[in-house]
Design a protein around this motif. Structure first.
Motif, mmCIF file in Angstrom:
data_model
loop_
_atom_site.group_PDB
_atom_site.id
_atom_site.type_symbol
_atom_site.label_atom_id
_atom_site.label_comp_id
_atom_site.label_asym_id
_atom_site.label_seq_id
_atom_site.Cartn_x
_atom_site.Cartn_y
_atom_site.Cartn_z
ATOM 1 N N GLY A 39 0.950 -1.248 0.129
ATOM 2 C CA GLY A 39 0.100 0.157 0.089
ATOM 3 C C GLY A 39 0.775 1.046 -0.171
ATOM 4 N N GLY A 40 1.957 1.243 0.802
ATOM 5 C CA GLY A 40 2.618 2.413 0.778
ATOM 6 C C GLY A 40 3.698 2.615 -0.429
ATOM 7 N N GLY A 41 3.849 1.443 -1.070
ATOM 8 C CA GLY A 41 4.492 1.653 -2.567
ATOM 9 C C GLY A 41 3.468 2.153 -3.510
ATOM 10 N N LEU A 42 2.259 1.680 -3.547
ATOM 11 C CA LEU A 42 1.021 2.250 -4.504
ATOM 12 C C LEU A 42 0.791 3.691 -4.177
ATOM 13 C CD1 LEU A 42 -1.113 -1.000 -4.672
ATOM 14 C CD2 LEU A 42 0.429 -0.054 -6.147
ATOM 15 N N TRP A 43 1.044 4.132 -2.849
ATOM 16 C CA TRP A 43 0.537 5.254 -2.460
ATOM 17 C C TRP A 43 1.579 6.366 -3.098
ATOM 18 C CZ3 TRP A 43 -3.328 7.993 0.071
ATOM 19 C CH2 TRP A 43 -3.019 9.307 0.137
ATOM 20 N N ASN A 44 2.915 5.929 -2.994
ATOM 21 C CA ASN A 44 3.988 7.129 -3.374
ATOM 22 C C ASN A 44 3.643 6.819 -5.022
ATOM 23 O OD1 ASN A 44 5.149 7.537 -0.959
ATOM 24 N ND2 ASN A 44 6.159 5.649 -0.735
ATOM 25 N N LEU A 45 3.522 5.696 -5.363
ATOM 26 C CA LEU A 45 3.364 5.796 -6.787
ATOM 27 C C LEU A 45 2.221 6.693 -7.617
ATOM 28 C CD1 LEU A 45 4.075 4.772 -9.944
ATOM 29 C CD2 LEU A 45 2.387 2.612 -9.310
ATOM 30 N N VAL A 46 1.102 6.508 -6.940
ATOM 31 C CA VAL A 46 -0.119 7.506 -7.326
ATOM 32 C C VAL A 46 0.469 8.849 -7.008
ATOM 33 C CG1 VAL A 46 -2.223 8.121 -6.489
ATOM 34 C CG2 VAL A 46 -1.759 5.557 -6.890
ATOM 35 N N ALA A 47 1.049 9.057 -5.732
ATOM 36 C CA ALA A 47 1.347 10.501 -5.391
ATOM 37 C C ALA A 47 2.399 11.084 -6.266
ATOM 38 C CB ALA A 47 1.976 10.441 -4.088
ATOM 39 N N ASN A 48 3.129 10.478 -6.785
ATOM 40 C CA ASN A 48 4.196 10.795 -7.849
ATOM 41 C C ASN A 48 3.466 10.873 -9.436
ATOM 42 O OD1 ASN A 48 6.261 10.939 -6.165
ATOM 43 N ND2 ASN A 48 7.121 8.368 -6.453
ATOM 44 N N LEU A 49 2.885 10.162 -9.550
ATOM 45 C CA LEU A 49 1.931 10.298 -10.823
ATOM 46 C C LEU A 49 1.071 11.368 -10.720
ATOM 47 C CD1 LEU A 49 1.008 6.502 -11.706
ATOM 48 C CD2 LEU A 49 2.662 7.964 -12.845
ATOM 49 N N ARG A 50 0.512 11.861 -9.653
ATOM 50 C CA ARG A 50 -0.409 12.977 -9.692
ATOM 51 C C ARG A 50 0.510 14.393 -9.693
ATOM 52 N NH1 ARG A 50 -3.040 13.985 -3.892
ATOM 53 N NH2 ARG A 50 -0.835 14.629 -3.392
ATOM 54 N N ASP A 51 1.448 14.222 -8.756
ATOM 55 C CA ASP A 51 2.318 15.311 -9.055
ATOM 56 C C ASP A 51 3.081 15.391 -10.549
ATOM 57 O OD1 ASP A 51 2.033 15.701 -6.386
ATOM 58 O OD2 ASP A 51 3.955 14.532 -5.597
ATOM 59 N N ARG A 52 3.354 14.642 -10.848
ATOM 60 C CA ARG A 52 3.962 14.640 -12.493
ATOM 61 C C ARG A 52 3.023 15.308 -13.347
ATOM 62 N NH1 ARG A 52 7.042 9.610 -14.639
ATOM 63 N NH2 ARG A 52 8.266 10.281 -12.678
ATOM 64 N N THR A 53 1.579 14.803 -13.285
ATOM 65 C CA THR A 53 0.393 15.187 -14.063
ATOM 66 C C THR A 53 0.227 16.727 -13.813
ATOM 67 O OG1 THR A 53 -0.338 13.201 -13.815
ATOM 68 C CG2 THR A 53 -2.121 14.828 -14.758
ATOM 69 N N LEU A 54 0.222 16.961 -12.412
ATOM 70 C CA LEU A 54 0.051 18.494 -12.182
ATOM 71 C C LEU A 54 1.059 19.270 -12.611
ATOM 72 C CD1 LEU A 54 -1.263 18.005 -8.235
ATOM 73 C CD2 LEU A 54 -2.563 18.732 -10.428
ATOM 74 N N ASN A 55 2.260 18.834 -12.581
ATOM 75 C CA ASN A 55 3.227 19.345 -13.095
ATOM 76 C C ASN A 55 3.337 19.785 -14.764
ATOM 77 O OD1 ASN A 55 4.466 20.143 -10.382
ATOM 78 N ND2 ASN A 55 5.861 17.946 -10.794
ATOM 79 N N ARG A 56 2.824 18.592 -15.332
ATOM 80 C CA ARG A 56 2.745 18.618 -16.809
ATOM 81 C C ARG A 56 1.539 19.551 -17.102
ATOM 82 N NH1 ARG A 56 1.996 12.784 -18.981
ATOM 83 N NH2 ARG A 56 4.297 12.828 -18.058
#
Lengths: 230, 805
Positions: B785-802
Motif C-alpha cells: 500500500g505504501g508503495g502504491l501510495w507513493n506511485l500514485v502520489a508521484n503520478l499525480r504530482d507529475r500530472t499536475l506539473n505537466r
C-alpha cells in the motif's frame, strides 16, 4: 501476600516491555531508563560470567597446582596467559599501555591466522565448489533433484553470482561529453546483478522483519500471559 | 680623599664621581672590584685595575715636574733611554709600587708615610706591627720610624735608618728590612727575606745622596749671596727638603758637617769600604741646625766616612744633578740597584744627563739597573725571587708610564704576579681598598701555569658566541661543506588532484551540514504514519494472541533444509551425546526458542540424548538455562532429562577452534565449576567428533559461519544442524546448499514446519503462527500500500506539473 519469583519476574518483564514500547511515541526518559538498566544489568552479568566462568576456572584454579606439582608445559600454559593478562591490564596506565601491545600482537596474529584459514577452508573453497556442483547431474541426483531443476537452480545461482560481482565493478571510461560511463556490456550485466542484489536485500529485510515480528509477538504474548495469569 | 680626579690622559681636573674625562672621555672610575679578604690571585688571573688618580693631588711636586718634563721632552736620551728600556720599566714602577705597598695598611690615605712626610703632611700615627721578615719584603722602614723621627726631631726617613750596631735590640722596630739587610752580609740572607733594596748591600739610597748634594749646592750658591739667610726652597719641596735649607745656616756641629761633606761627595769605593750609606753623610746634619739629635751610631758612621773620603768628588758629581730638570727627582730609588752598577752608571751618564734632560727619571734608570746586574758581581739574590710583579708594560716606553697609565702607581696593576714572588703583608692591607698595584703584588697560588689564552684572539661575529673573543674554533671536520638542502613544504599537486580534493572536501562538508526541513507537514505525516503502523501491528498481534486465534493453517511443503534437519534429528541414536551451542542474544530468544523447541523436543522425545550446552556469548549460558526451564520444562521435570551446561566459551573463533580440537582441555568445568567431563552427559566423550550431533542455535550469520569454518575439518561426519533466526537464515542457506550444514530451521517458519512433524505435540510456534501470519500480511499490505501510495502520489504530482507547464 507472597510474591513469588515468577510474579516478580513477570512484573518486571511487563514493566520493561511497556517502557521499551514507549519508544513508539518517540524518545522519552522511560525508554532511556529501560535501556540504561538493560545495559547495566547485561554488563554486570557479563563481568560475572567472565570472572566465574573464565578467570577462576581457567586461570586461578589451576595456577597453584600447576606451579607446585605441574610439569613445565603446564606451568607455561598457566603462566603465559597470566603474563599476557597482566600486560593487558597495563592499559590502565598510559605510561605502561605499551606493554599490552605484546599480548594484543599475539591475539591479533593468532586471530587473523585462525580466521583466514577458516574462511578459506570453510567458506571460500566450499562455496565455489558448491556453485560449480550445481551443474553436476550426479550431485543433483544424489540430492534427489531433477536435472532440469538442478540446471535452473545452478543457472540462477551462477547468473546471480556473476552479475552481482560485476555490479561492483566500477571501472569506467571518459566519454566524449566528459561524463564517465562503464562499458555497455558491463552496464547490462550490472543491471542484472542489481536485480539479484535487490532480491537478496528484500529477503534479508523480510527475515529481519520476521525476526522482529516474532520478538514482538513473544513480548505481547508474555504480556497477555502475565495479565491472564493475574 | 680627593674631591677631584685628574685625568691620567690629558690632565684635566674632573670632579670626583665623573665616569669619564670631560675633555678626552677617558674612563675615570675605578674598575677595581672589592676583593675578598685573603683572596689570592689565581695563576693567569690578571689583577683588577685600580684607579689611583685620586692620589694625583698629593703627589710631590718633584714627581709631577718629572712627569711633565717627560711629557714635554721631544727627544729622548738614546743611551739612557735604551738602558732604561732594556730591563723593564715596570721594575721601576714596581719598585715604586712596592714602596706604596708598605703603607697599604692605611685604607684612607694610600699615601705612604714617607711620602706624606716628604710632602709636608703629618703622617698618621700607626701602631707598631709585628713584622715578619718574610712578609715585609718591601719597605723603607718601620711603621714607627716616622713617629720616632718626630720624637727625635729628625726627619722621618732618617729616623728609620738606625744603624744595627748602635741599637741592635730595636732593629726590627726602627729599621726597615732593607736597612736591616744592608747591615747583614748578603750571603746570609735567606731568599724569603730578600728586600728589593738589599742589592746595595748597605749603601745609601742615591736619591738621598742627591738631595743632600742638591741642598748643599744650593746652600753654597746661597751662601755666596746671603750666607746668613736660609734660602726659600720651592713650595713644592717637602718639609724635610726645606729643612735641608738648614745647610746654609751657620749653626752646624762637626758630625753634621762631616756628614754633609762625606754624604755629598763620597765615592762608591769608599762607600763600600765604610759600609755607610751615602745619604747618611750629607743632608742629615744640615737639617739639624741647633741640636745634635743624631744617634751615636750615625755619628760613628759619619765620622768614619769623613775620615776616609775626600769631600770634593761627590760635590762635583752632585752638581750636574741639580741642574737637571729631574733634579728634584729623588735618586734614592737608584739604591735599589746594585751599587756598583748604579755608580758606574751614574759616572758614565753624569755628563749626558746634565746636558740633555732625559725623559726617564733617575729612579727608573736605577731600577732598570737593578734588573740588569753587573756581570762582574754575582747576581743579587732578589733577582731570583723578584719582589715585584713583572709589568705588562715591561717593554713599554717611559712615556707610556706617565701618559697612558692612570697614574704612576697603577702601572703595575696589569702585571701578572710571578710565582716566585714572596708573600706580601696582606694582613696589613684592607682588601676592599687595595689599589691595583697592591693587588698585583699579592701572592699567587702555586699552580701549574695556565696555557695562554691568547692563542686565538679571533672575534666571533655570528652565532651564540658572537662578540666573544678567543673561543675555540670549530673543528674543520664538522664544518658544513655545502649548503644544506632546502625542502619545500608546499604540496606538489596537479590541478586535477586539487579539483578532486576540493570535491572530497565538499562531500565531507555536506555530511556534516544540517539539512533543513523542507516542510513540517511531511514531518507530521511521517509521525502519524509511524503511529498508524504501530497501532496496526500492535492491534493485529494483540488481537491474535489475546483471542488465541487459529485463522491461519500451519505451513505445508517442507523445504530441503528443514527436511534434512528432521532426518538428522530422527537419525540420532538413543542416548547419544549431543552438543548444543546457544549463540544468540536475549532479544531473539522468543523467535529462536519457538524455532528450536520442536527440534529439541523431538530429539529428547525420540532419542533421549545427553545434551551438553555451551555458548560463545556471555548471555548464552543463561539463555540455555532459560530454554531448558521454558520450552523443555516438561521433559526436564517429568522425564528425567539430564543435561550439562559448559557455560561460556571465550575466544570467539579461536575458542571454537580450540574447543573443536580439544574440548576437554578448553572447557574442563561446567558453569558451576564442577568437573564436566566426568559426568554422565559427557561420559566417553573426549573430542568433538564423538558427539552424535552438533546443534547451533544462533541469530547471527557470522556465528554460524564461525562454527562452520572452525569445525569444518574436525567434526567429520557428525551432523551439524543450525536453528537460525529469520534474519540470519538467508546467509546460512548457502552453507546448507554446499553440504557444510546438514540441516537448518529458519526462524518461526522452520519451527512451525518442524512442529507439525513432532508427533502432534503442541508448541510455541503454533501459538505465534496466527499473529505471525497476520503481521506478515499486514507488513506486506502496508508495504504494498505504501508503495502504491507513493506511485500514485508521484503520478499525480507529475500530472499536475505537466498541466502546470
Amino acid at each position: 501476600m507472597v510474591f513469588s519469583p515468577d510474579l516478580i519476574s513477570g512484573v518486571l518483564g511487563f514493566l520493561f516491555t511497556i517502557l521499551i514500547l514507549s519508544y513508539l511515541i518517540g524518545d522519552n526518559p522511560l525508554f532511556r531508563a529501560a535501556v540504561y538498566i538493560f545495559v547495566g544489568v547485561a554488563s554486570g552479568y557479563a563481568a560475572a560470567v567472565i570472572w566465574w566462568q573464565v578467570v577462576v576456572p581457567r586461570l586461578l584454579t589451576p595456577l597453584l597446582p600447576a606451579i607446585l606439582t605441574g610439569s613445565l608445559a603446564e606451568k607455561i600454559f598457566i603462566l603465559v596467559p597470566l603474563l599476557g593478562a597482566g600486560f593487558i591490564l597495563m592499559k590502565i596506565s598510559p605510561r605502561l599501555a605499551g606493554m599490552a601491545r605484546i599480548t594484543m600482537a599475539f591475539l591479533v596474529g593468532v586471530g587473523a591466522a585462525v580466521i583466514i584459514a577458516g574462511a578459506l577452508i570453510g567458506t571460500l573453497i566450499p562455496q565455489v565448489e558448491a556453485t560449480i556442483n550445481f551443474f553436476d547431474p550426479q550431485a543433483a541426483a544424489a540430492r534427489n533433484i531433477g536435472l532440469a531443476e538442478a540446471l535452473a537452480n545452478g543457472t540462477i545461482i551462477l547468473v546471480g553470482t556473476v552479475t552481482s560481482l560485476l555490479y561492483f565493478h566500477f571501472g569506467a571510461r571518459p566519454q566524449a561529453d566528459g561524463s564517465m560511463r562503464r562499458f555497455w556490456l558491463i552496464e547490462i550485466i550490472a543491471l542484472a546483478g542489481r536485480v539479484f542484489i535487490g532480491i537478496t536485500l528484500g529477503v534479508i529485510f523480510a527475515g529481519v522483519y520476521a525476526a522482529a515480528l516474532t520478538a514482538l509477538i513473544e513480548r505481547i504474548s508474555s504480556l497477555v500471559n502475565f495479565l491472564g495469569n493475574l | 680623599m680627593a674631591e677631584t680626579i685628574k685625568c691620567p690622559n690629558c690632565g684635566e681636573i674632573n670632579p670626583r664621581g665623573q665616569a669619564a674625562c670631560k675633555n678626552c672621555l677617558t674612563p675615570l672610575l675605578s674598575v677595581t672590584g672589592e676583593l675578598n679578604e685573603d683572596a689570592a690571585i689565581k695563576p693567569g688571573q690578571a689583577p683588577t685595575k685600580k684607579d689611583t688618580a685620586e692620589l694625583e693631588p698629593i703627589l710631590p711636586q718633584w714627581l709631577k715636574d718629572a712627569r711633565d718634563a717627560s711629557r714635554n721632552a721631544n727627544e729622548a736620551d738614546g743611551e739612557s733611554l735604551q738602558h732604561a728600556k732594556q730591563p723593564s720599566s715596570a721594575s721601576g714602577e714596581d719598585l715604586l709600587g712596592g714602596l706604596q705597598a708598605q703603607t697599604g695598611a692605611d685604607e684612607e690615605d694610600e699615601v705612604p708615610d714617607w711620602l706624606a712626610s716628604i710632602t709636608g703632611a703629618s703622617p698618621k700615627p700607626k701602631e707598631a706591627e709585628a713584622e715578619t721578615p718574610g712578609t715585609r719584603w718591601v719597605e723603607m722602614g718601620g711603621s714607627d720610624d716616622f713617629e720616632k723621627a718626630d720624637d727625635s726631631e729628625t726627619p722621618s726617613w732618617l729616623a728609620g735608618l738606625q744603624p744595627t750596631e748602635s741599637q741592635p735590640n730595636e732593629k726590627d722596630e726602627l729599621t726597615g728590612d732593607w736597612m736591616r739587610e744592608t747591615s747583614q752580609p748578603q750571603e746570609s740572607q735567606p731568599p724569603e727575606q730578600i728586600a728589593p733594596f738589599d742589592t746595595s748591600a748597605g749603601d745609601t739610597p742615591d736619591w738621598l745622596r742627591q738631595m743632600a748634594a742638591d741642598a748643599e749646592a744650593k746652600s753654597e750658591d746661597l751662601n755666596a749671596e746671603t750666607p746668613q739667610d736660609a734660602p726659600e726652597l720651592p713650595l713644592d719641596a717637602p718639609d724635610w727638603l726645606r729643612g735641608l735649607g738648614g745647610a746654609a745656616e751657620p749653626a752646624q756641629n762637626e758630625e753634621s758637617a762631616g756628614l754633609s761633606e762625606s754624604g755629598a761627595g763620597e765615592s762608591e769605593a769608599s762607600l763600600f769600604s765604610a759600609e755607610i750609606p751615602d745619604w747618611l753623610k750629607s743632608p742629615a746634619p744640615e737639617e739639624r741646625p741647633l741640636q745634635d739629635t743624631t744617634p751615636p751610631w750615625l755619628k760613628n758612621e759619619m765620622q768614619g766616612s769623613k775620615d776616609s773620603e775626600p769631600p770634593s768628588e761627590p760635590k762635583q758629581e752632585a752638581a750636574p744633578a741639580q741642574d737637571d730638570a729631574l733634579g728634584d727627582l729623588p735618586d734614592w730609588l737608584k739604591a735599589a740597584a746594585p751599587q756598583s752598577s748604579i755608580f758606574n752608571h751614574s759616572e758614565e751618564q753624569a755628563e749626558p744627563e746634565s746636558q740633555a734632560p732625559s725623559d726617564t727619571p733617575d729612579w727608573t734608570r736605577t731600577v732598570a739597573a737593578t734588573e740588569t746586574p753587573s756581570s762582574d758581581e754575582p747576581a743579587p739574590a732578589f733577582e731570583s725571587a723578584s719582589a715585584f710583579t713583572p709589568d705588562a708594560k715591561a717593554n713599554g716606553s717611559l712615556e707610556d708610564l706617565f701618559t697612558e697609565m692612570p697614574d704612576w702607581l697603577s702601572a703595575a696593576s696589569d702585571a701578572p704576579a710571578p710565582e716566585s714572588a714572596p708573600p706580601a703583608a696582606e694582613d696589613a692591607l684592607t682588601p676592599s681598598e687595595l689599589p691595583s698595584w697592591v693587588q698585583a703584588m699579592r701572592p699567587v697560588e702555586h699552580a701549574p701555569a695556565q696555557p695562554s689564552s691568547t692563542g686565538d684572539e679571533s672575534l666571533e661575529s655570528r652565532g651564540a658566541l658572537a662578540g666573544l673573543q678567543g673561543v675555540l674554533p670549530a673543528v674543520p671536520g664538522f664544518a658544513p661543506t655545502s649548503k644544506p638542502k632546502t625542502y619545500s613544504n608546499k604540496l606538489q599537486a596537479s590541478d586535477e588532484q586539487l579539483a578532486h580534493a576540493e570535491i572530497l572536501e565538499q562531500l565531507l562538508a555536506a555530511e556534516a551540514a544540517p539539512v533543513p526541513i523542507e516542510s513540517f507537514s511531511s514531518l507530521r505525516t511521517s509521525r502519524s504514519l509511524r503511529w498508524f503502523l504501530a497501532f496496526i501491528m500492535l492491534g493485529i498481534v494483540l488481537f491474535s494472541l489475546s483471542l488465541n486465534t487459529r485463522i491461519f493453517s500451519m505451513p505445508v511443503g517442507v523445504p530441503g533444509e528443514v527436511r534434512d534437519a528432521m532426518l538428522a534429528a530422527q537419525s540420532l541414536p538413543q542416548n547419544a551425546p549431543v552438543l548444543v551451542a546457544f549463540d544468540y542474544e536475549p532479544s531473539r530468544a522468543g523467535e529462536l526458542e519457538a524455532a528450536a523447541a520442536p527440534l529439541l523436543d523431538q530429539i529428547i522425545l525420540f532419542s533421549h540424548p545427553r545434551l551438553t550446552l555451551i555458548s560463545t556469548s556471555q548471555t548464552g549460558s543463561m539463555l540455555a538455562e532459560r530454554f531448558i526451564a521454558g520450552p523443555l520444562a516438561d521433559h526436564y521435570k517429568n522425564s528425567g532429562f539430564t543435561y550439562l551446561n559448559l557455560g561460556y566459551l571465550p575466544g570467539g573463533q579461536m575458542g571454537i577452534r580450540a574447543f573443536a580440537q580439544n574440548p576437554a582441555a578448553i572447557s574442563p568445568l561446567d558453569m558451576y565449576l564442577q568437573p564436566a567431563w566426568e559426568t554422565a552427559p559427557l561420559e566417553g566423550i573426549a573430542s568433538l567428533p564423538q558427539f552424535a550431533a552438533l546443534i547451533l542455535i544462533t541469530d547471527n550469520a557470522d556465528a554460524a559461519r564461525a562454527w562452520v569454518e572452525q569445525t569444518e575439518s574436525l567434526r567429520g561426519d557428525m551432523p551439524f544442524l543450525v536453528v537460525a533466526s529469520s534474519q540470519a537464515a538467508p546467509m546460512i542457506q548457502p552453507y546448507h546448499d554446499s553440504r557444510q550444514v546438514d540441516g537448518m530451521i529458519p526462524g518461526l517458519y522452520g519451527g512451525a514446519l518442524f512442529e507439525q512433524y513432532n508427533a502432534g505435540r503442541p508448541g510455541t510456534a503454533r501459538t505465534y503462527w496466527d499473529a505471525y501470519s497476520l503481521g506478515m500480511l499486514a507488513a506486506m499490505a502496508l508495504t504494498l500500500g505504501g508503495g502504491l501510495w507513493n506511485l500514485v502520489a508521484n503520478l499525480r504530482d507529475r500530472t499536475l506539473n505537466r498541466e502546470a507547464k
